[in-house]
Design a protein around this motif. Structure first.
Motif, PDB file in Angstrom:
ATOM      1  N   GLY A   1       0.836  -1.191   0.000  1.00 18.80           N
ATOM      2  CA  GLY A   1       0.000   0.000   0.000  1.00 18.80           C
ATOM      3  C   GLY A   1       0.869   1.238   0.000  1.00 18.80           C
ATOM      4  N   VAL A   2       0.509   2.231  -0.825  1.00  9.97           N
ATOM      5  CA  VAL A   2       1.288   3.459  -0.913  1.00  9.97           C
ATOM      6  C   VAL A   2       0.382   4.663  -0.694  1.00  9.97           C
ATOM      7  N   GLY A   3       0.997   5.770  -0.276  1.00  7.29           N
ATOM      8  CA  GLY A   3       0.263   7.005  -0.072  1.00  7.29           C
ATOM      9  C   GLY A   3       1.057   8.196  -0.557  1.00  7.29           C
ATOM     10  N   ARG A   4       0.350   9.315  -0.718  1.00 10.63           N
ATOM     11  CA  ARG A   4       0.946  10.529  -1.255  1.00 10.63           C
ATOM     12  C   ARG A   4       1.628  11.376  -0.180  1.00 10.63           C
ATOM     13  N   ALA A   5       1.082  11.381   1.026  1.00 10.30           N
ATOM     14  CA  ALA A   5       1.592  12.255   2.082  1.00 10.30           C
ATOM     15  C   ALA A   5       3.029  11.893   2.444  1.00 10.30           C
ATOM     16  N   PRO A   6       3.807  12.843   2.978  1.00  9.66           N
ATOM     17  CA  PRO A   6       5.203  12.546   3.312  1.00  9.66           C
ATOM     18  C   PRO A   6       5.386  11.760   4.600  1.00  9.66           C
ATOM     19  N   GLY A   7       4.375  11.763   5.476  1.00  9.17           N
ATOM     20  CA  GLY A   7       4.506  11.038   6.730  1.00  9.17           C
ATOM     21  C   GLY A   7       5.282  11.784   7.797  1.00  9.17           C
ATOM     22  N   GLY A   8       5.488  13.068   7.584  1.00 13.78           N
ATOM     23  CA  GLY A   8       6.221  13.873   8.557  1.00 13.78           C
ATOM     24  C   GLY A   8       6.213  15.334   8.154  1.00 13.78           C
TER      25      GLY A   8
END
Length: 335
Positions: free
Chosen positions: A106-113
Protein backbone atom coordinates in the motif's frame (compact mmCIF):
# COMPACT_ATOMS: atom_id res chain seq x y z
CA UNK A 1 -22.83 -9.31 3.71
CA UNK A 2 -20.04 -11.09 5.57
CA UNK A 3 -17.57 -8.42 6.69
CA UNK A 4 -13.83 -9.06 6.87
CA UNK A 5 -12.04 -7.12 9.62
CA UNK A 6 -8.47 -5.94 9.11
CA UNK A 7 -5.97 -3.77 10.96
CA UNK A 8 -4.06 -0.60 10.16
CA UNK A 9 -1.47 -0.31 12.92
CA UNK A 10 0.24 3.06 13.34
CA UNK A 11 2.57 1.63 16.02
CA UNK A 12 1.44 4.09 18.70
CA UNK A 13 3.80 5.07 21.50
CA UNK A 14 1.63 3.86 24.36
CA UNK A 15 1.90 5.70 27.65
CA UNK A 16 1.70 2.36 29.44
CA UNK A 17 5.16 1.32 28.18
CA UNK A 18 8.52 2.84 27.41
CA UNK A 19 8.76 4.52 24.01
CA UNK A 20 11.29 1.99 22.78
CA UNK A 21 8.72 -0.79 23.27
CA UNK A 22 6.33 0.52 20.58
CA UNK A 23 7.47 -1.77 17.73
CA UNK A 24 7.36 -4.80 20.04
CA UNK A 25 3.78 -3.90 20.98
CA UNK A 26 2.90 -3.97 17.28
CA UNK A 27 4.36 -7.48 17.18
CA UNK A 28 2.23 -8.48 20.16
CA UNK A 29 -0.94 -7.14 18.55
CA UNK A 30 -0.19 -8.79 15.19
CA UNK A 31 0.21 -12.20 16.84
CA UNK A 32 -3.11 -11.75 18.63
CA UNK A 33 -4.98 -10.61 15.50
CA UNK A 34 -3.63 -13.57 13.54
CA UNK A 35 -5.09 -15.87 16.18
CA UNK A 36 -8.39 -13.96 16.21
CA UNK A 37 -9.07 -14.40 12.47
CA UNK A 38 -8.43 -10.84 11.26
CA UNK A 39 -8.02 -10.75 7.49
CA UNK A 40 -5.00 -8.52 6.89
CA UNK A 41 -2.57 -6.44 8.95
CA UNK A 42 -0.96 -3.24 7.65
CA UNK A 43 1.62 -1.00 9.26
CA UNK A 44 1.90 2.72 8.66
CA UNK A 45 4.86 5.01 8.02
CA UNK A 46 5.62 8.10 10.13
CA UNK A 47 8.74 10.20 10.66
CA UNK A 48 9.82 12.40 13.58
CA UNK A 49 6.59 11.68 15.46
CA UNK A 50 6.01 11.72 19.21
CA UNK A 51 2.94 9.52 18.76
CA UNK A 52 3.88 6.84 16.21
CA UNK A 53 7.07 4.82 15.97
CA UNK A 54 7.41 3.12 12.59
CA UNK A 55 9.47 4.97 9.95
CA UNK A 56 10.20 1.82 7.90
CA UNK A 57 7.11 -0.33 7.22
CA UNK A 58 9.00 -2.74 4.97
CA UNK A 59 11.08 -3.94 7.94
CA UNK A 60 8.06 -4.48 10.19
CA UNK A 61 6.22 -6.20 7.34
CA UNK A 62 9.06 -8.70 7.04
CA UNK A 63 9.07 -9.45 10.75
CA UNK A 64 5.30 -9.64 11.13
CA UNK A 65 4.99 -11.97 8.16
CA UNK A 66 7.58 -14.24 9.77
CA UNK A 67 5.77 -14.52 13.11
CA UNK A 68 2.19 -14.83 11.81
CA UNK A 69 0.67 -17.68 9.83
CA UNK A 70 -2.58 -16.66 8.18
CA UNK A 71 -3.10 -12.92 7.71
CA UNK A 72 -2.01 -10.94 4.71
CA UNK A 73 0.67 -8.47 5.83
CA UNK A 74 1.46 -5.15 4.21
CA UNK A 75 2.18 -1.45 4.31
CA UNK A 76 -0.54 1.07 4.93
CA UNK A 77 1.36 2.65 3.53
CA UNK A 78 4.77 3.38 2.12
CA UNK A 79 4.92 7.14 1.59
CA UNK A 80 5.99 6.89 -2.02
CA UNK A 81 6.99 10.52 -2.47
CA UNK A 82 10.00 9.82 -0.24
CA UNK A 83 11.41 6.94 -2.27
CA UNK A 84 12.54 5.49 -5.57
CA UNK A 85 9.78 3.33 -7.11
CA UNK A 86 12.39 0.78 -8.21
CA UNK A 87 13.75 0.37 -4.69
CA UNK A 88 10.23 -0.05 -3.29
CA UNK A 89 9.46 -2.64 -5.97
CA UNK A 90 12.64 -4.54 -5.13
CA UNK A 91 11.94 -4.52 -1.37
CA UNK A 92 8.40 -5.81 -1.75
CA UNK A 93 9.33 -8.33 -4.44
CA UNK A 94 11.78 -9.77 -1.93
CA UNK A 95 9.03 -9.88 0.68
CA UNK A 96 6.69 -11.57 -1.81
CA UNK A 97 9.34 -14.20 -2.57
CA UNK A 98 9.74 -14.98 1.13
CA UNK A 99 6.01 -14.98 1.92
CA UNK A 100 4.17 -15.97 -1.29
CA UNK A 101 0.62 -14.75 -1.60
CA UNK A 102 0.68 -12.85 1.71
CA UNK A 103 2.19 -9.44 0.92
CA UNK A 104 0.32 -6.19 0.23
CA UNK A 105 2.05 -3.03 -0.96
CA UNK A 106 0.00 0.00 0.00
CA UNK A 107 1.29 3.46 -0.91
CA UNK A 108 0.26 7.00 -0.07
CA UNK A 109 0.95 10.53 -1.26
CA UNK A 110 1.59 12.25 2.08
CA UNK A 111 5.20 12.55 3.31
CA UNK A 112 4.51 11.04 6.73
CA UNK A 113 6.22 13.87 8.56
CA UNK A 114 7.09 17.54 8.57
CA UNK A 115 8.59 19.59 5.74
CA UNK A 116 12.02 19.53 7.36
CA UNK A 117 11.80 15.74 7.72
CA UNK A 118 10.90 15.43 4.04
CA UNK A 119 13.93 17.56 3.19
CA UNK A 120 16.18 15.31 5.27
CA UNK A 121 14.76 12.15 3.67
CA UNK A 122 15.35 13.54 0.19
CA UNK A 123 18.87 14.94 0.82
CA UNK A 124 21.00 15.60 -1.19
CA UNK A 125 18.07 16.01 -3.60
CA UNK A 126 15.07 18.24 -3.00
CA UNK A 127 11.85 16.93 -1.47
CA UNK A 128 9.24 16.42 -4.18
CA UNK A 129 6.28 17.22 -1.89
CA UNK A 130 4.12 14.83 -3.87
CA UNK A 131 4.73 16.64 -7.15
CA UNK A 132 5.71 13.42 -8.95
CA UNK A 133 3.42 11.04 -7.05
CA UNK A 134 1.33 10.01 -10.06
CA UNK A 135 4.46 9.29 -12.09
CA UNK A 136 6.05 7.40 -9.19
CA UNK A 137 2.90 5.28 -8.74
CA UNK A 138 2.85 4.53 -12.47
CA UNK A 139 6.50 3.47 -12.41
CA UNK A 140 5.98 1.30 -9.32
CA UNK A 141 3.08 -0.54 -10.96
CA UNK A 142 5.17 -1.11 -14.08
CA UNK A 143 8.12 -2.42 -12.07
CA UNK A 144 5.91 -4.78 -10.02
CA UNK A 145 4.00 -6.19 -13.00
CA UNK A 146 6.71 -5.84 -15.66
CA UNK A 147 4.30 -3.78 -17.73
CA UNK A 148 6.52 -1.08 -19.25
CA UNK A 149 5.67 -0.26 -22.85
CA UNK A 150 8.28 -1.13 -25.43
CA UNK A 151 10.78 1.68 -25.76
CA UNK A 152 10.37 3.00 -22.22
CA UNK A 153 13.84 3.83 -20.83
CA UNK A 154 13.22 1.53 -17.82
CA UNK A 155 11.76 -1.37 -19.80
CA UNK A 156 15.06 -3.28 -19.78
CA UNK A 157 15.32 -3.28 -15.97
CA UNK A 158 14.67 -6.67 -14.41
CA UNK A 159 13.26 -6.41 -10.88
CA UNK A 160 14.79 -9.03 -8.63
CA UNK A 161 13.98 -11.42 -7.15
CA UNK A 162 11.53 -12.70 -9.76
CA UNK A 163 8.27 -13.76 -8.15
CA UNK A 164 5.08 -15.45 -9.32
CA UNK A 165 2.80 -14.01 -6.62
CA UNK A 166 3.58 -10.32 -6.86
CA UNK A 167 2.43 -8.03 -4.04
CA UNK A 168 -1.11 -6.71 -4.28
CA UNK A 169 -0.94 -2.98 -5.00
CA UNK A 170 -3.11 -0.64 -2.94
CA UNK A 171 -3.40 3.13 -2.85
CA UNK A 172 -4.43 4.98 0.30
CA UNK A 173 -6.67 8.02 0.11
CA UNK A 174 -8.64 10.09 2.61
CA UNK A 175 -10.75 11.96 0.04
CA UNK A 176 -11.30 11.67 -3.70
CA UNK A 177 -7.91 12.88 -4.87
CA UNK A 178 -6.34 9.47 -5.50
CA UNK A 179 -9.39 7.41 -6.52
CA UNK A 180 -9.25 7.91 -10.27
CA UNK A 181 -5.45 7.61 -10.36
CA UNK A 182 -5.64 4.32 -8.43
CA UNK A 183 -8.28 2.97 -10.78
CA UNK A 184 -6.38 3.99 -13.90
CA UNK A 185 -3.14 2.40 -12.73
CA UNK A 186 -4.69 -0.76 -11.30
CA UNK A 187 -4.27 -0.12 -7.57
CA UNK A 188 -6.93 -1.33 -5.16
CA UNK A 189 -8.29 1.49 -2.98
CA UNK A 190 -8.15 1.85 0.81
CA UNK A 191 -10.27 4.79 1.87
CA UNK A 192 -9.07 6.34 5.14
CA UNK A 193 -12.19 7.57 6.88
CA UNK A 194 -10.19 7.79 10.10
CA UNK A 195 -8.25 10.72 8.61
CA UNK A 196 -11.04 12.79 7.05
CA UNK A 197 -14.53 11.48 7.70
CA UNK A 198 -16.25 14.63 6.46
CA UNK A 199 -14.87 14.25 2.92
CA UNK A 200 -15.04 10.46 2.81
CA UNK A 201 -17.98 9.55 0.58
CA UNK A 202 -19.13 6.36 -1.19
CA UNK A 203 -18.83 8.12 -4.55
CA UNK A 204 -15.04 7.94 -4.13
CA UNK A 205 -15.26 4.17 -4.48
CA UNK A 206 -17.58 4.67 -7.47
CA UNK A 207 -15.00 6.91 -9.17
CA UNK A 208 -12.30 4.33 -8.52
CA UNK A 209 -14.41 1.52 -9.97
CA UNK A 210 -15.29 3.56 -13.08
CA UNK A 211 -11.62 4.38 -13.74
CA UNK A 212 -10.67 0.72 -13.14
CA UNK A 213 -13.24 -0.52 -15.63
CA UNK A 214 -12.32 2.10 -18.23
CA UNK A 215 -8.66 1.06 -17.95
CA UNK A 216 -9.65 -2.54 -18.67
CA UNK A 217 -7.81 -4.21 -15.78
CA UNK A 218 -8.43 -7.95 -15.73
CA UNK A 219 -7.72 -8.65 -12.06
CA UNK A 220 -10.59 -8.32 -9.59
CA UNK A 221 -10.98 -4.94 -7.92
CA UNK A 222 -10.72 -4.74 -4.13
CA UNK A 223 -11.75 -1.94 -1.78
CA UNK A 224 -11.39 -1.32 1.93
CA UNK A 225 -12.76 1.29 4.34
CA UNK A 226 -10.41 2.19 7.22
CA UNK A 227 -12.06 3.65 10.33
CA UNK A 228 -11.04 4.80 13.80
CA UNK A 229 -12.56 2.38 16.29
CA UNK A 230 -12.34 1.84 20.04
CA UNK A 231 -14.33 -0.94 21.69
CA UNK A 232 -14.80 -1.79 25.37
CA UNK A 233 -17.18 -3.74 27.60
CA UNK A 234 -19.38 -0.64 28.11
CA UNK A 235 -20.06 2.44 26.00
CA UNK A 236 -18.91 4.68 28.87
CA UNK A 237 -15.56 2.91 29.13
CA UNK A 238 -15.09 2.94 25.34
CA UNK A 239 -15.65 6.71 25.23
CA UNK A 240 -13.22 7.20 28.07
CA UNK A 241 -10.51 5.14 26.32
CA UNK A 242 -11.17 6.86 22.98
CA UNK A 243 -10.41 10.24 24.54
CA UNK A 244 -6.67 9.71 24.07
CA UNK A 245 -6.95 9.39 20.28
CA UNK A 246 -9.62 12.06 19.95
CA UNK A 247 -7.55 14.55 21.92
CA UNK A 248 -4.45 13.77 19.85
CA UNK A 249 -6.32 14.66 16.67
CA UNK A 250 -7.87 17.74 18.27
CA UNK A 251 -4.46 18.93 19.49
CA UNK A 252 -3.00 18.50 16.01
CA UNK A 253 -5.74 20.69 14.58
CA UNK A 254 -4.96 23.51 17.01
CA UNK A 255 -1.20 23.21 16.54
CA UNK A 256 -0.20 21.43 19.74
CA UNK A 257 2.14 18.44 19.99
CA UNK A 258 2.70 16.36 23.12
CA UNK A 259 2.76 12.74 24.21
CA UNK A 260 -0.50 10.80 24.46
CA UNK A 261 -2.60 11.86 27.43
CA UNK A 262 -4.29 9.41 29.76
CA UNK A 263 -8.07 9.16 29.50
CA UNK A 264 -8.36 10.91 32.85
CA UNK A 265 -6.15 13.79 31.68
CA UNK A 266 -8.26 14.15 28.56
CA UNK A 267 -11.44 14.27 30.61
CA UNK A 268 -10.03 16.99 32.85
CA UNK A 269 -8.82 19.05 29.89
CA UNK A 270 -12.16 18.69 28.14
CA UNK A 271 -13.98 20.19 31.12
CA UNK A 272 -11.54 23.12 31.14
CA UNK A 273 -11.91 23.86 27.40
CA UNK A 274 -13.84 26.77 25.98
CA UNK A 275 -17.13 25.77 24.37
CA UNK A 276 -15.69 26.19 20.87
CA UNK A 277 -12.95 23.67 21.58
CA UNK A 278 -15.41 21.26 23.17
CA UNK A 279 -17.43 21.43 19.96
CA UNK A 280 -14.31 20.57 17.92
CA UNK A 281 -13.55 17.65 20.23
CA UNK A 282 -17.14 16.39 20.05
CA UNK A 283 -17.11 16.53 16.24
CA UNK A 284 -13.96 14.42 16.09
CA UNK A 285 -15.36 11.95 18.61
CA UNK A 286 -18.55 11.59 16.56
CA UNK A 287 -16.49 10.53 13.53
CA UNK A 288 -15.08 7.56 15.47
CA UNK A 289 -16.75 4.19 15.95
CA UNK A 290 -16.90 3.89 19.73
CA UNK A 291 -18.84 1.55 21.99
CA UNK A 292 -19.49 -2.03 22.93
CA UNK A 293 -18.86 -4.83 20.45
CA UNK A 294 -22.54 -4.85 19.51
CA UNK A 295 -22.60 -1.08 18.98
CA UNK A 296 -19.39 -1.08 16.94
CA UNK A 297 -20.52 -3.98 14.77
CA UNK A 298 -23.86 -2.29 14.09
CA UNK A 299 -22.06 0.85 12.91
CA UNK A 300 -19.52 -1.12 10.88
CA UNK A 301 -22.28 -3.06 9.13
CA UNK A 302 -24.01 0.21 8.30
CA UNK A 303 -20.79 1.70 6.92
CA UNK A 304 -20.07 -1.44 4.91
CA UNK A 305 -23.51 -1.20 3.30
CA UNK A 306 -23.23 2.55 2.66
CA UNK A 307 -19.77 2.23 1.09
CA UNK A 308 -20.55 -1.10 -0.62
CA UNK A 309 -17.48 -2.85 0.78
CA UNK A 310 -17.00 -6.17 2.53
CA UNK A 311 -13.80 -5.15 4.32
CA UNK A 312 -13.39 -2.75 7.23
CA UNK A 313 -9.95 -1.97 8.60
CA UNK A 314 -9.59 -0.73 12.16
CA UNK A 315 -7.26 1.97 13.46
CA UNK A 316 -7.22 1.75 17.25
CA UNK A 317 -5.11 4.14 19.30
CA UNK A 318 -5.32 4.05 23.09
CA UNK A 319 -3.12 5.20 25.95
CA UNK A 320 -2.45 1.64 27.14
CA UNK A 321 -1.58 -1.43 25.11
CA UNK A 322 -3.97 -3.49 27.25
CA UNK A 323 -6.91 -1.34 26.11
CA UNK A 324 -5.88 -1.73 22.47
CA UNK A 325 -5.61 -5.51 22.75
CA UNK A 326 -8.96 -5.57 24.52
CA UNK A 327 -10.63 -3.62 21.70
CA UNK A 328 -9.46 -5.99 18.96
CA UNK A 329 -10.28 -9.02 21.12
CA UNK A 330 -13.86 -7.87 21.77
CA UNK A 331 -14.52 -7.08 18.10
CA UNK A 332 -13.25 -10.47 16.95
CA UNK A 333 -16.18 -12.32 18.50
CA UNK A 334 -18.22 -11.86 15.30
CA UNK A 335 -15.47 -13.11 12.98
Amino acid sequence: MKIKLSVVDQTPVHGSHSKSDAPLLTVELAKLCDELNYHRYWVAEHHDSVHFANPCPEILVAHLASITQRMKIGSGGVMLSNYSPLKVAECFSMLASLFPGRIDLGVGRAPGGSAITSAALAFPNKASNGQFYAEQADLLESFIHGSFKEGHPFSTIHVIPEVQDVPDLWMLGSSGGSAELAGQLGYHLALARFIDSENCHPRIFDAHQKAWQQAGHERALQRMLAIACICAETEEEAKLRAGTAVYRKFATQIGEREDFLTPAQVRDRYHAMPVSHQAMFDRIEASYTIGTSEQCWAEMESLAETFNTDEISLVTVTHSQADRLDSYRLLSKNL
